[in-house]
Design a protein around this motif. Structure first.
Motif, mmCIF file in Angstrom:
data_model
loop_
_atom_site.group_PDB
_atom_site.id
_atom_site.type_symbol
_atom_site.label_atom_id
_atom_site.label_comp_id
_atom_site.label_asym_id
_atom_site.label_seq_id
_atom_site.Cartn_x
_atom_site.Cartn_y
_atom_site.Cartn_z
ATOM 1 N N MET A 69 0.943 -1.300 -0.147
ATOM 2 C CA MET A 69 0.188 0.183 -0.009
ATOM 3 C C MET A 69 0.780 1.186 -0.037
ATOM 4 O O MET A 69 2.116 1.100 0.543
ATOM 5 C CB MET A 69 -1.002 -0.032 1.096
ATOM 6 N N GLY A 70 0.452 2.258 -0.589
ATOM 7 C CA GLY A 70 0.932 3.423 -0.497
ATOM 8 C C GLY A 70 -0.048 4.601 -0.517
ATOM 9 O O GLY A 70 -1.139 4.527 -0.983
ATOM 10 N N HIS A 71 0.135 5.821 0.128
ATOM 11 C CA HIS A 71 -0.880 6.824 0.374
ATOM 12 C C HIS A 71 -0.055 8.212 0.805
ATOM 13 O O HIS A 71 0.930 8.262 1.549
ATOM 14 C CB HIS A 71 -1.439 6.610 1.801
ATOM 15 N N GLU A 72 -0.319 9.124 -0.145
ATOM 16 C CA GLU A 72 0.141 10.492 0.228
ATOM 17 C C GLU A 72 -1.127 11.357 0.016
ATOM 18 O O GLU A 72 -1.887 11.450 -0.974
ATOM 19 C CB GLU A 72 1.376 10.713 -1.000
ATOM 20 N N SER A 73 -0.806 12.453 0.841
ATOM 21 C CA SER A 73 -1.952 13.431 1.046
ATOM 22 C C SER A 73 -1.609 14.781 1.724
ATOM 23 O O SER A 73 -0.402 14.771 2.374
ATOM 24 C CB SER A 73 -3.251 13.021 1.753
ATOM 25 N N SER A 74 -2.191 15.762 1.339
ATOM 26 C CA SER A 74 -1.954 16.923 2.078
ATOM 27 C C SER A 74 -3.211 17.411 2.453
ATOM 28 O O SER A 74 -4.313 16.913 2.221
ATOM 29 C CB SER A 74 -1.449 17.933 0.932
ATOM 30 N N VAL A 75 -3.462 18.849 3.032
ATOM 31 C CA VAL A 75 -4.654 19.124 3.673
ATOM 32 C C VAL A 75 -4.956 20.325 2.858
ATOM 33 O O VAL A 75 -4.234 21.240 2.527
ATOM 34 C CB VAL A 75 -4.500 19.585 5.021
ATOM 35 N N TYR A 134 6.456 -11.311 6.672
ATOM 36 C CA TYR A 134 7.506 -9.976 7.205
ATOM 37 C C TYR A 134 6.454 -8.799 6.886
ATOM 38 O O TYR A 134 5.636 -8.913 5.909
ATOM 39 C CB TYR A 134 8.489 -9.835 6.089
ATOM 40 N N LEU A 135 6.511 -8.039 7.689
ATOM 41 C CA LEU A 135 5.881 -6.669 7.439
ATOM 42 C C LEU A 135 6.761 -5.426 7.624
ATOM 43 O O LEU A 135 7.405 -5.309 8.727
ATOM 44 C CB LEU A 135 4.656 -6.563 8.778
ATOM 45 N N HIS A 136 6.580 -4.714 6.737
ATOM 46 C CA HIS A 136 7.319 -3.317 6.650
ATOM 47 C C HIS A 136 6.558 -2.178 6.399
ATOM 48 O O HIS A 136 5.606 -2.112 5.347
ATOM 49 C CB HIS A 136 8.379 -3.157 5.445
ATOM 50 N N GLU A 137 6.464 -1.086 7.570
ATOM 51 C CA GLU A 137 5.718 -0.039 7.305
ATOM 52 C C GLU A 137 6.474 1.202 7.440
ATOM 53 O O GLU A 137 7.422 1.138 8.360
ATOM 54 C CB GLU A 137 4.518 -0.102 8.352
ATOM 55 N N PHE A 138 6.337 2.245 6.829
ATOM 56 C CA PHE A 138 7.062 3.632 6.743
ATOM 57 C C PHE A 138 6.014 4.688 6.743
ATOM 58 O O PHE A 138 5.143 4.821 6.072
ATOM 59 C CB PHE A 138 7.968 3.597 5.657
ATOM 60 N N SER A 139 6.042 5.645 7.670
ATOM 61 C CA SER A 139 5.537 6.788 7.462
ATOM 62 C C SER A 139 6.483 8.247 7.521
ATOM 63 O O SER A 139 7.510 8.080 8.408
ATOM 64 C CB SER A 139 4.399 7.001 8.479
ATOM 65 N N ASP A 140 6.071 9.365 6.920
ATOM 66 C CA ASP A 140 6.827 10.357 6.936
ATOM 67 C C ASP A 140 5.823 11.692 6.922
ATOM 68 O O ASP A 140 5.340 11.974 5.814
ATOM 69 C CB ASP A 140 7.865 10.428 5.855
ATOM 70 N N ASP A 141 5.424 12.285 8.167
ATOM 71 C CA ASP A 141 4.246 13.292 8.281
ATOM 72 C C ASP A 141 4.947 14.424 8.843
ATOM 73 O O ASP A 141 5.664 14.460 9.709
ATOM 74 C CB ASP A 141 3.323 12.701 9.140
ATOM 75 N N ILE A 142 4.214 15.892 8.553
ATOM 76 C CA ILE A 142 4.294 16.910 8.970
ATOM 77 C C ILE A 142 2.764 17.286 9.560
ATOM 78 O O ILE A 142 2.021 17.383 8.992
ATOM 79 C CB ILE A 142 4.577 18.062 8.010
ATOM 80 N N PRO A 143 2.962 16.943 10.592
ATOM 81 C CA PRO A 143 1.421 17.056 11.475
ATOM 82 C C PRO A 143 0.815 18.381 11.078
ATOM 83 O O PRO A 143 1.567 19.386 11.506
ATOM 84 C CB PRO A 143 1.574 16.688 12.760
#
Length: 102
Positions: free
Chosen positions: A21-27, A58-67
């Protein structure tokens, strides 16, 4: 993405599966806040449909957010400020995954 495939070379009861899965969003109308998340999970199963089964996963997750801390409140009311104002710190981030330091 979700793909399941039998692997006859390892036997009639063997299969490989990968989920990604992949997800990118902005507000909307807020230029600084953003969210990026990605992940994948491969697995191999042997002995499907038999009394003994072996599964390797195997599970690999990654996130990079500016809250985004949202609009400020005064008491129980939202303060009347332009929506595009950013209330937070550009240096503030939430990063998760195997290499969680910047």
């Amino acid at each position: 993405m979700d793909v399941n495939e039998p692997i006859p070379e390892l036997g009639p009861a063997a299969a490989f599966r990968i989920v990604a899965m992949g997800h990118e969003s902005s507000v909307t109308r807020r230029d600084v806040a953003e969210q990026s998340r990605y992940g994948f999970a491969p697995s191999l199963a042997l002995g499907l449909g038999t009394p003994t089964r072996l599964s390797i996963a195997y599970l690999h997750e990654f996130s990079d957010d500016i809250p985004d801390y949202g609009l400020p409140y005064l008491g129980s009311q939202v303060v009347s400020v332009p929506r595009q104002n950013f209330y937070g710190f550009k240096s503030d981030y939430m990063k998760t995954g195997p290499t969680s330091s910047r």
